[in-house]
Write a protein that holds these residues in place. Structure first.
Motif, PDB file in Angstrom:
ATOM      1  N   MET A   1     -32.425   5.640  72.800  1.00 38.73           N
ATOM      2  CA  MET A   1     -31.794   4.339  71.715  1.00 38.73           C
ATOM      3  C   MET A   1     -30.257   4.595  71.107  1.00 38.73           C
ATOM      4  O   MET A   1     -30.103   5.075  70.195  1.00 38.73           O
ATOM      5  CB  MET A   1     -33.195   3.372  71.321  1.00 38.73           C
ATOM      6  N   ASP A   2     -29.396   3.983  71.384  1.00 45.52           N
ATOM      7  CA  ASP A   2     -27.843   3.842  70.164  1.00 45.52           C
ATOM      8  C   ASP A   2     -28.356   2.763  69.216  1.00 45.52           C
ATOM      9  O   ASP A   2     -27.822   2.021  69.971  1.00 45.52           O
ATOM     10  CB  ASP A   2     -26.671   3.781  71.112  1.00 45.52           C
ATOM     11  N   VAL A   3     -29.117   3.541  68.425  1.00 53.38           N
ATOM     12  CA  VAL A   3     -28.978   2.000  67.577  1.00 53.38           C
ATOM     13  C   VAL A   3     -27.248   1.357  66.834  1.00 53.38           C
ATOM     14  O   VAL A   3     -27.797   0.506  66.708  1.00 53.38           O
ATOM     15  CB  VAL A   3     -30.068   2.831  66.339  1.00 53.38           C
ATOM     16  N   LYS A   4     -27.147   2.746  66.244  1.00 56.19           N
ATOM     17  CA  LYS A   4     -25.255   2.372  65.952  1.00 56.19           C
ATOM     18  C   LYS A   4     -24.474   0.988  66.907  1.00 56.19           C
ATOM     19  O   LYS A   4     -23.720   0.393  67.224  1.00 56.19           O
ATOM     20  CB  LYS A   4     -24.175   2.838  65.855  1.00 56.19           C
ATOM     21  N   ALA A   5     -25.303   1.332  68.141  1.00 60.65           N
ATOM     22  CA  ALA A   5     -24.204   0.528  69.507  1.00 60.65           C
ATOM     23  C   ALA A   5     -24.981  -1.167  69.454  1.00 60.65           C
ATOM     24  O   ALA A   5     -24.168  -2.179  68.929  1.00 60.65           O
ATOM     25  CB  ALA A   5     -24.440   1.144  71.202  1.00 60.65           C
ATOM     26  N   LEU A   6     -26.450  -0.893  68.837  1.00 60.77           N
ATOM     27  CA  LEU A   6     -26.911  -2.208  68.672  1.00 60.77           C
ATOM     28  C   LEU A   6     -26.486  -3.119  67.416  1.00 60.77           C
ATOM     29  O   LEU A   6     -26.197  -4.211  67.508  1.00 60.77           O
ATOM     30  CB  LEU A   6     -28.051  -2.014  68.860  1.00 60.77           C
ATOM     31  N   LEU A   7     -26.637  -1.830  66.887  1.00 58.18           N
ATOM     32  CA  LEU A   7     -25.541  -2.612  64.767  1.00 58.18           C
ATOM     33  C   LEU A   7     -24.838  -3.310  64.918  1.00 58.18           C
ATOM     34  O   LEU A   7     -23.233  -3.991  64.067  1.00 58.18           O
ATOM     35  CB  LEU A   7     -25.932  -1.845  64.231  1.00 58.18           C
ATOM     36  N   ARG A   8     -23.802  -3.135  65.831  1.00 59.93           N
ATOM     37  CA  ARG A   8     -22.185  -3.510  66.085  1.00 59.93           C
ATOM     38  C   ARG A   8     -22.048  -4.840  66.466  1.00 59.93           C
ATOM     39  O   ARG A   8     -20.796  -5.240  65.593  1.00 59.93           O
ATOM     40  CB  ARG A   8     -21.377  -2.783  67.121  1.00 59.93           C
ATOM     41  N   THR A   9     -22.618  -5.276  66.941  1.00 56.91           N
ATOM     42  CA  THR A   9     -22.762  -7.314  66.569  1.00 56.91           C
ATOM     43  C   THR A   9     -23.108  -7.544  65.733  1.00 56.91           C
ATOM     44  O   THR A   9     -22.931  -8.669  65.112  1.00 56.91           O
ATOM     45  CB  THR A   9     -24.071  -7.744  67.972  1.00 56.91           C
ATOM     46  N   HIS A  10     -23.821  -7.102  64.040  1.00 52.64           N
ATOM     47  CA  HIS A  10     -23.575  -7.225  62.874  1.00 52.64           C
ATOM     48  C   HIS A  10     -22.861  -6.558  61.831  1.00 52.64           C
ATOM     49  O   HIS A  10     -23.227  -5.253  61.452  1.00 52.64           O
ATOM     50  CB  HIS A  10     -25.183  -6.948  62.680  1.00 52.64           C
ATOM     51  N   PRO A  11     -21.534  -5.734  62.115  1.00 54.88           N
ATOM     52  CA  PRO A  11     -20.606  -5.107  61.333  1.00 54.88           C
ATOM     53  C   PRO A  11     -20.829  -5.197  59.796  1.00 54.88           C
ATOM     54  O   PRO A  11     -21.235  -3.983  59.580  1.00 54.88           O
ATOM     55  CB  PRO A  11     -19.105  -5.931  61.744  1.00 54.88           C
ATOM     56  N   ALA A  12     -20.847  -6.023  59.072  1.00 54.82           N
ATOM     57  CA  ALA A  12     -21.736  -6.293  57.977  1.00 54.82           C
ATOM     58  C   ALA A  12     -22.939  -5.305  57.109  1.00 54.82           C
ATOM     59  O   ALA A  12     -23.002  -4.861  56.293  1.00 54.82           O
ATOM     60  CB  ALA A  12     -21.831  -7.504  57.393  1.00 54.82           C
ATOM     61  N   TRP A  13     -23.413  -5.440  58.266  1.00 58.45           N
ATOM     62  CA  TRP A  13     -24.686  -4.998  58.461  1.00 58.45           C
ATOM     63  C   TRP A  13     -24.653  -3.615  58.321  1.00 58.45           C
ATOM     64  O   TRP A  13     -25.432  -2.736  57.628  1.00 58.45           O
ATOM     65  CB  TRP A  13     -26.285  -5.671  58.937  1.00 58.45           C
ATOM     66  N   LEU A  14     -24.686  -2.951  59.260  1.00 57.19           N
ATOM     67  CA  LEU A  14     -23.777  -2.058  60.017  1.00 57.19           C
ATOM     68  C   LEU A  14     -23.649  -0.988  58.836  1.00 57.19           C
ATOM     69  O   LEU A  14     -23.321   0.182  58.429  1.00 57.19           O
ATOM     70  CB  LEU A  14     -22.964  -1.481  61.045  1.00 57.19           C
ATOM     71  N   ASP A  15     -22.139  -1.776  58.414  1.00 56.09           N
ATOM     72  CA  ASP A  15     -21.224  -1.404  56.915  1.00 56.09           C
ATOM     73  C   ASP A  15     -22.604  -0.894  55.844  1.00 56.09           C
ATOM     74  O   ASP A  15     -22.034   0.335  55.000  1.00 56.09           O
ATOM     75  CB  ASP A  15     -20.067  -1.757  57.122  1.00 56.09           C
ATOM     76  N   HIS A  16     -23.051  -1.917  55.796  1.00 54.14           N
ATOM     77  CA  HIS A  16     -23.934  -1.288  54.367  1.00 54.14           C
ATOM     78  C   HIS A  16     -25.266  -0.465  54.495  1.00 54.14           C
ATOM     79  O   HIS A  16     -25.310   0.301  53.618  1.00 54.14           O
ATOM     80  CB  HIS A  16     -24.809  -3.149  54.385  1.00 54.14           C
ATOM     81  N   LEU A  17     -25.504  -0.632  55.717  1.00 57.10           N
ATOM     82  CA  LEU A  17     -26.357   0.462  55.969  1.00 57.10           C
ATOM     83  C   LEU A  17     -25.751   2.409  56.395  1.00 57.10           C
ATOM     84  O   LEU A  17     -25.990   3.212  55.471  1.00 57.10           O
ATOM     85  CB  LEU A  17     -26.867   0.188  57.488  1.00 57.10           C
ATOM     86  N   GLU A  18     -24.891   1.894  56.681  1.00 54.61           N
ATOM     87  CA  GLU A  18     -23.896   3.540  56.498  1.00 54.61           C
ATOM     88  C   GLU A  18     -23.756   3.500  55.463  1.00 54.61           C
ATOM     89  O   GLU A  18     -23.571   5.117  55.064  1.00 54.61           O
ATOM     90  CB  GLU A  18     -22.933   3.155  57.909  1.00 54.61           C
ATOM     91  N   SER A  19     -22.973   2.799  54.254  1.00 52.52           N
ATOM     92  CA  SER A  19     -23.076   3.264  53.138  1.00 52.52           C
ATOM     93  C   SER A  19     -24.394   3.895  52.054  1.00 52.52           C
ATOM     94  O   SER A  19     -23.283   4.945  51.124  1.00 52.52           O
ATOM     95  CB  SER A  19     -22.492   2.170  52.078  1.00 52.52           C
ATOM     96  N   LEU A  20     -25.209   4.037  53.287  1.00 55.39           N
ATOM     97  CA  LEU A  20     -25.942   4.372  51.925  1.00 55.39           C
ATOM     98  C   LEU A  20     -26.544   5.660  52.877  1.00 55.39           C
ATOM     99  O   LEU A  20     -26.465   6.227  53.669  1.00 55.39           O
ATOM    100  CB  LEU A  20     -27.644   3.616  52.534  1.00 55.39           C
ATOM    101  N   GLY A  21     -27.577   6.284  51.393  1.00 58.33           N
ATOM    102  CA  GLY A  21     -27.799   7.750  52.179  1.00 58.33           C
ATOM    103  C   GLY A  21     -29.114   7.652  52.473  1.00 58.33           C
ATOM    104  O   GLY A  21     -29.539   6.418  53.217  1.00 58.33           O
ATOM    105  N   GLY A  22     -29.826   8.478  53.077  1.00 58.05           N
ATOM    106  CA  GLY A  22     -31.709   8.680  53.192  1.00 58.05           C
ATOM    107  C   GLY A  22     -32.807   8.536  52.273  1.00 58.05           C
ATOM    108  O   GLY A  22     -31.950   8.122  51.174  1.00 58.05           O
ATOM    109  N   PHE A  23     -33.654   8.062  53.024  1.00 60.33           N
ATOM    110  CA  PHE A  23     -34.650   7.496  52.265  1.00 60.33           C
ATOM    111  C   PHE A  23     -36.047   8.663  52.494  1.00 60.33           C
ATOM    112  O   PHE A  23     -35.897   8.805  54.010  1.00 60.33           O
ATOM    113  CB  PHE A  23     -34.538   6.156  52.339  1.00 60.33           C
ATOM    114  N   ASP A  24     -36.979   9.260  52.028  1.00 55.59           N
ATOM    115  CA  ASP A  24     -37.591   9.593  52.528  1.00 55.59           C
ATOM    116  C   ASP A  24     -38.698   8.832  52.702  1.00 55.59           C
ATOM    117  O   ASP A  24     -39.786   8.483  52.058  1.00 55.59           O
ATOM    118  CB  ASP A  24     -38.313  10.469  50.982  1.00 55.59           C
TER     119      ASP A  24
END
Length: 309
Positions: A1-24
């Motif tokens: 599954m290409d998650v980032k391709a799915l998220l490209r229809t929601h660019p503001a959300w994708l930008d926000h998620l990509e700005s975050l680090g990992g999480f345990d």
């Protein structure tokens, strides 16, 4: 599954998620017991367990960042981008996001002195909204996954029959007669499903609880009004229901403001039975009122109301 391709229809959300680090991502050791404690319907428990994301998968990447989005904005009134419904993720993906975030929410509650009974009553809205999903669609899933973001971020609290969320008055709300203006603190009032009758006594107790709860646990926030936006405030209901009906009594608490289209009313009342307007069931007084009004050519609306804190 290409998650980032799915998220490209929601660019503001994708930008926000990509700005975050990992999480345990850590899930409860006794997952079935935790799900039941959160009021997850029994018929969903096995399916939720089977849907657990695998470490290193695209779903794991997204779950890490969604959980981090919740935890990094814990308690803040400025909302992060809302979670989106993406069928490709499966019906239970966000359940795991919330399971990973809830230990952090519990710690936040403890730091504020929130009673355990309030914490767990608030968290069980996760299971309730899974029941709402089944009521409306006939299948397992989590209804409106963005909704529980308020609970997981320490914004919304269930106090008896009603729920209240910390917030600010929207600039889209008409403020005629209100002692506050756009941007000022305001508590949102919500009426959860599957929680018994909306009796005046139960509502009185919830409103009084809120008036004690928020000054005690959030003393820096000066609430002067509470607002509610709901189809339950459509004044047309009073034409069909007795003067002592619970809904009518609830309406009378509020100063009514703007009207808005509310497509959620039919599914809230009728669930999956709302597919054919000509065949709406008339099993209760409320169902008869709604169905008869529509059959006569009428329309239903939501209404915004406010009352003093």
């Amino acid at each position: 599954m290409d998650v980032k391709a799915l998220l490209r229809t929601h660019p503001a959300w994708l930008d926000h998620l990509e700005s975050l680090g990992g999480f345990d991502l850590a899930f409860p050791a006794d997952l079935p017991s935790e799900l039941l404690r959160l009021a997850v319907p029994h018929e969903d428990v096995n399916a939720v367990i089977a849907a657990r994301p695998e470490p290193g998968s695209a779903q794991w990447w997204l779950a890490e960042r969604c959980a981090y989005s919740l935890v990094s904005t814990m308690g803040a009134l400025d909302d992060p981008p809302p979670f989106r419904v993406l069928p490709e993720l499966g019906p239970y993906f966000y359940v795991y996001v919330y399971l990973a975030a809830l230990p952090h929410t519990r710690r936040y509650h403890r730091e504020l002195g929130i009673p355990e009974e309030v914490s767990w009553a608030t968290f069980t809205d996760l299971g309730r909204n899974m029941a709402v999903h089944r009521k409306r669609h006939g299948t397992g899933g989590l209804h409106a996954p963005h909704w529980f973001m308020l609970h997981a971020r320490g914004i919304l609290y269930e106090l008896g029959r009603l729920q209240f969320n910390r917030g600010r008055l929207s600039r889209a709300v008409t403020t005629d007669g209100m002692p506050v203006g756009p941007g000022d603190p305001a508590l949102g009032v919500h009426i959860p499903d599957f929680h018994g009758p909306l009796t005046p006594k139960a509502c009185d107790a919830s409103f009084e609880w809120a008036r004690r709860f928020f000054p005690r646990h959030f003393p820096e926030e000066d609430y002067r009004v509470m607002t509610c936006g709901s189809w339950l405030l459509d004044e047309q209901l009073a034409r069909y229901l007795p003067a002592d009906a619970n809904i009518v009594a609830f309406q009378r608490r509020f100063h009514l403001l703007d009207r808005f289209d509310d497509s959620d009313m039919l599914s809230f009342v009728f669930g999956g039975d709302a597919t054919d307007l000509s065949e709406l069931p008339r099993r209760t007084r409320l169902e008869r009122a709604i169905a008869d009004h529509l059959a006569s050519g009428g329309a239903w609306y939501g209404r915004i109301g406010w009352l003093h804190f």
